[in-house]
Design an enzyme around this catalytic site. Structure first.
Site, mmCIF file in Angstrom:
data_model
loop_
_atom_site.group_PDB
_atom_site.id
_atom_site.type_symbol
_atom_site.label_atom_id
_atom_site.label_comp_id
_atom_site.label_asym_id
_atom_site.label_seq_id
_atom_site.Cartn_x
_atom_site.Cartn_y
_atom_site.Cartn_z
ATOM 1 N N ASP A 136 0.834 -1.189 0.000
ATOM 2 C CA ASP A 136 0.000 0.000 0.000
ATOM 3 C C ASP A 136 0.878 1.251 0.000
ATOM 4 O OD1 ASP A 136 -2.430 1.212 -0.208
ATOM 5 O OD2 ASP A 136 -2.860 1.181 1.934
ATOM 6 N N HIS A 143 -3.309 13.949 0.306
ATOM 7 C CA HIS A 143 -3.646 13.114 1.463
ATOM 8 C C HIS A 143 -2.521 13.159 2.498
ATOM 9 C CE1 HIS A 143 -4.780 9.801 4.041
ATOM 10 N NE2 HIS A 143 -3.683 9.138 3.716
ATOM 11 N N ARG A 152 0.496 16.755 12.850
ATOM 12 C CA ARG A 152 1.684 17.625 12.832
ATOM 13 C C ARG A 152 1.409 18.809 11.911
ATOM 14 N NH1 ARG A 152 3.366 12.637 11.879
ATOM 15 N NH2 ARG A 152 3.728 13.048 9.671
ATOM 16 N N GLU A 208 -10.547 4.551 3.334
ATOM 17 C CA GLU A 208 -9.515 5.223 2.535
ATOM 18 C C GLU A 208 -9.807 4.936 1.066
ATOM 19 O OE1 GLU A 208 -5.485 4.371 3.890
ATOM 20 O OE2 GLU A 208 -5.637 6.080 5.260
ATOM 21 N N GLU A 210 -8.996 4.462 -2.468
ATOM 22 C CA GLU A 210 -7.775 4.102 -3.193
ATOM 23 C C GLU A 210 -8.101 3.379 -4.498
ATOM 24 O OE1 GLU A 210 -4.606 2.246 -1.110
ATOM 25 O OE2 GLU A 210 -5.153 3.104 0.839
ATOM 26 N N ASP A 242 -9.077 0.847 1.949
ATOM 27 C CA ASP A 242 -8.115 0.432 2.969
ATOM 28 C C ASP A 242 -8.651 0.871 4.328
ATOM 29 O OD1 ASP A 242 -5.693 -0.469 4.079
ATOM 30 O OD2 ASP A 242 -4.851 1.554 3.985
ATOM 31 N N ARG A 246 -8.182 4.662 13.187
ATOM 32 C CA ARG A 246 -7.190 5.719 13.403
ATOM 33 C C ARG A 246 -6.629 5.755 14.812
ATOM 34 N NH1 ARG A 246 -5.778 6.531 8.287
ATOM 35 N NH2 ARG A 246 -7.504 7.244 7.017
ATOM 36 N N GLN A 249 -4.196 2.840 15.052
ATOM 37 C CA GLN A 249 -3.054 3.188 14.203
ATOM 38 C C GLN A 249 -2.141 4.220 14.873
ATOM 39 O OE1 GLN A 249 -4.442 4.590 10.366
ATOM 40 N NE2 GLN A 249 -2.386 5.160 9.688
ATOM 41 N N LYS A 262 -4.935 -1.396 10.406
ATOM 42 C CA LYS A 262 -5.245 -1.565 8.985
ATOM 43 C C LYS A 262 -5.648 -2.993 8.617
ATOM 44 C CE LYS A 262 -3.573 2.473 7.248
ATOM 45 N NZ LYS A 262 -4.295 3.350 6.308
ATOM 46 N N THR A 266 -9.583 -5.044 4.192
ATOM 47 C CA THR A 266 -9.376 -4.233 3.003
ATOM 48 C C THR A 266 -10.382 -4.769 1.990
ATOM 49 O OG1 THR A 266 -7.012 -4.090 3.491
ATOM 50 C CG2 THR A 266 -7.677 -3.533 1.240
ATOM 51 N N THR A 368 -4.568 6.564 -0.221
ATOM 52 C CA THR A 368 -5.744 7.420 -0.273
ATOM 53 C C THR A 368 -5.553 8.527 -1.300
ATOM 54 O OG1 THR A 368 -5.948 7.022 2.077
ATOM 55 C CG2 THR A 368 -7.325 8.766 1.150
ATOM 56 N N GLU A 382 -9.217 13.293 7.094
ATOM 57 C CA GLU A 382 -9.038 14.581 6.433
ATOM 58 C C GLU A 382 -10.307 15.413 6.465
ATOM 59 O OE1 GLU A 382 -7.594 14.437 2.367
ATOM 60 O OE2 GLU A 382 -6.752 12.472 2.765
#
Lengths: 440, 440
Positions: A136, A143, A152, A208, A210, A242, A246, A249, A262, A266, A368, A382
């Site tokens: 992946d 993204h 961050r 996600e 993808e 995916d 969160r 993760q 994750k 999937t 993503t 997001e």
């Protein structure tokens, strides 16, 4: 545009009725593995056209093809597409051309092929192939910027982002086809640094958006694939979700990357649109002037000219209440693969530069796909800034992350002036009410 | 000690000659997939005893077993052990018991079984099974501390280390059996922050001394395996070398974990020692008083009592010059799995707590196994402090990392008062002179 041939001709029509604005006109011809619903038939290869499936096992049994196309159809009529994927571009093209000719308006073989059709409404699907390894990527800079920015805000992109098509190994065993339920996972979470972690059901479940590219012919261990050879090793593309927890993760990812956040699920759409079918929708690849040029092994004239692909992608959400009230799924995100920071050929060239061997049926997730705006978010992380700004649906419901009973639908399509619109079908999964915790 | 039965009796001897101090006494009976060297025979299951292999296909063909043991042997005589692994503990035990009885000194079946022996010196091996997914843990705190300390001497352990059995998904396609050459990979490296990265052959090639545990019976997606059930889902163990390119790994790893720095090659020893054979070497699991107790899902009375396993592990190095000069491989590291921070049962319980489904034949790497001292280093990164303190071999050669032509040999064994010593055979691979770079 290179790679165009008679199968892409937008004036082609098919004798298969009611194709209309279907995702599957005669210019598409995607492959999948199907059988009649709730039957004891074996799963086998088929090709979608309109609302029908061309049953390749029937085509082979009736001896409707010859030569390379017959060899290809024989491989593709098995219970997985791996052998067909391994055959390579010559065989994929020969079968596409033969089917295109047989399915065209006025084709002599119409009566025989008509006997090989199975309505999609009568079919159920399984994975198109046995997926040995799932890689992946993290190839959308929008993204990467927006999702990492939740954690961050001042310095979202890692220093290697503009040099390396960042990726990680995913889990193959938990890849399933559209339609299966996705369970809400448990895992260790640590909401506060002042408290020890604990085991809990994920409260930050996310999708996600993808693309999933299937490897066709592989490469030997120790040998790399050049960027100019790269796409010849790719069979085609599906939609891929995916699924991500969160909170799990966030606590587990450092130092070795995402794992339990994750690998619980999937999902992929059942139909694989071939790289050949994507030829009309290719686009130039370029970098912003102040971005570094990719290293030589990630650079080629062909990649610059047409390495990108114009694929629209869409996320829709239908809550349990919307479903009860008869509201259709509602769009919560849209993006385009043409905005991806890395091209497919770059992903393959990077993946193999160390001699890592790709195997027919391996799956490469694009990561993503998002655009810069809020409405171009490929995931809830997001869209809602990590749950801080929930999205309000048209019926007044709000979502920070996904809730039990929510159905997430992905769609994808290609359209361009002078070409026929093709689509990827739908990827749709509903979140299952969680299993009880064994421990808490 | 729970799990002991007549097959572990240290007084048992076999009619198979010259077992002596072999890794494979009658108390071991590991499984592997073999055929006669350079023959066109099919690969098939076998069991090692002394310097011989019991050919399970021959055993089945001659109808030497009955009942559950016959069913098990039939599955184990296939070209991979996956079906046998899927059968579960009852079948594995039944076959072990039947073989133990047939191979004992004085067994009535000696003449018939003698006709089923193939000398190991005549055999070649392939992977014991098709490996769907490969998960690699980071379970030795001594490795985590020393290896991470090369980069972050003040704060080597990540904050989650004592809570989560940290791991990542590895690459299945590049797992090969002992004996294959390992090529030196190319990859992006960035030796200095003042310079852009470039593509180069890795200059920091390393081994990692690990155990590889094979999943036996799996679990359904969405269902977790409790710590008390965990070991019933594990078939057995081999030696595993997780080859690593430290310079590639250092530049790529953040944010999503190791990828090209690892996935060019992983190698395993050919014989799989069953969990049942390890019963005499179990040990208590405990934590230092100032370490946090594992969360409940990683805790059980049985795990505390005997969750650890006393397995000695050894790395040996033979340079090309040593080989030319007739010097045998020389020990450069030794450690013991009993010092691992997490037990096997904890790894399995953690891996599945989110409902991730394990599949028969999946491989779980323990992560590099090291002790606290320099001589207890499972990789060169630790042994030489990232190349800063090269190791000097007895012939005067030095090594910071591995060089072309070096052969790395792993050995592993269990020994304990009152039990027969068993071993895992050898895992040995030579580093191939690098392919030319396509780009630099």
């Amino acid at each position: 545009m290179s790679g165009l041939n008679e199968t892409h001709d937008p004036s082609l029509t098919s004798w298969v009725e009611s194709i209309g604005s279907s995702d599957f006109p005669i210019q598409n011809l995607p492959f999948g593995i199907f059988r009649r619903k709730a039957s004891d038939e074996g799963f086998r290869g088929g090709v979608a056209i309109g609302d029908q499936i061309v049953d390749l096992q029937a085509v082979v049994a009736k001896s409707l093809l010859t030569g390379t196309a017959l060899e290809a159809a024989t491989a593709a009529s098995a219970s997985t597409l791996n052998d067909f994927m391994a055959l390579g571009t010559e065989y994929w093209s020969a079968l596409r051309l033969a089917l295109s000719r047989a399915l065209r308006t006025g084709a002599e073989q119409e009566p025989q092929f008509r006997d090989c059709l199975v309505p999609q409404s009568d079919a159920e699907y399984t994975l198109p192939c046995t997926i040995g390894d799932f890689t992946d990527f993290f190839a959308s800079i929008h993204h990467a910027t927006k999702a990492s920015g939740v954690y961050r805000p001042d310095n979202p992109l890692p220093p290697n982002y503009k040099w390396i098509p960042i990726c990680y190994h995913g889990r193959s065993s938990s890849i399933e086809v559209s339609g299966v339920s996705v369970h809400r996972p448990s895992g260790q979470v640590r909401p506060s640094k002042d408290q020890p972690p604990h085991l809990a059901l994920s409260e930050r479940l996310d999708h996600e958006l993808e693309l999933g590219f299937y490897v066709g012919s592989g490469n030997a261990r120790g040998e790399s694939v050049t960027i100019d050879e790269a796409e010849n090793h790719v069979f085609g593309v599906s939609l891929l979700n995916d699924w991500s927890a969160r909170d799990v993760q966030a606590w587990e990812t450092r130092p070795l990357g995402p794992f339990l956040g994750k690998n619980f699920a999937t999902t992929v759409s059942p139909w694989v649109t071939t790289m050949e079918a994507l030829a009309p929708y290719r686009a130039a690849f370029s970098r912003a002037a102040d971005d570094p040029s990719p290293l030589d092994y990630l650079t080629s004239a062909a990649n610059s000219e047409s390495g990108a692909i114009d694929i629209c992608l869409e996320v829709l959400l239908q809550t349990e209440k919307m479903q009860r009230d008869g509201h259709p799924p509602e769009r919560i995100g849209i993006s385009n693969f043409v905005d991806c920071y890395w091209t497919l050929a770059q992903l393959v060239a990077h993946h193999t530069v160390n001699g890592c061997n790709l195997v027919p049926g391996d799956l490469l997730g694009s990561g993503t796909q998002s655009g810069p705006g809020r409405e171009e978010s490929g995931c809830m992380l997001e869209l809602t800034s990590g749950g801080r700004n929930p999205v309000t649906l048209s019926n007044g419901e709000t979502r920070g992350f996904l809730e039990d009973g929510d159905t997430v639908v992905f769609r994808g399509w290609c359209e361009r002036e002078g070409a026929t619109r093709i689509g990827f079908g739908e990827l749709s999964n509903t979140i299952q009410t969680a299993h009880s915790l064994r421990d808490s």
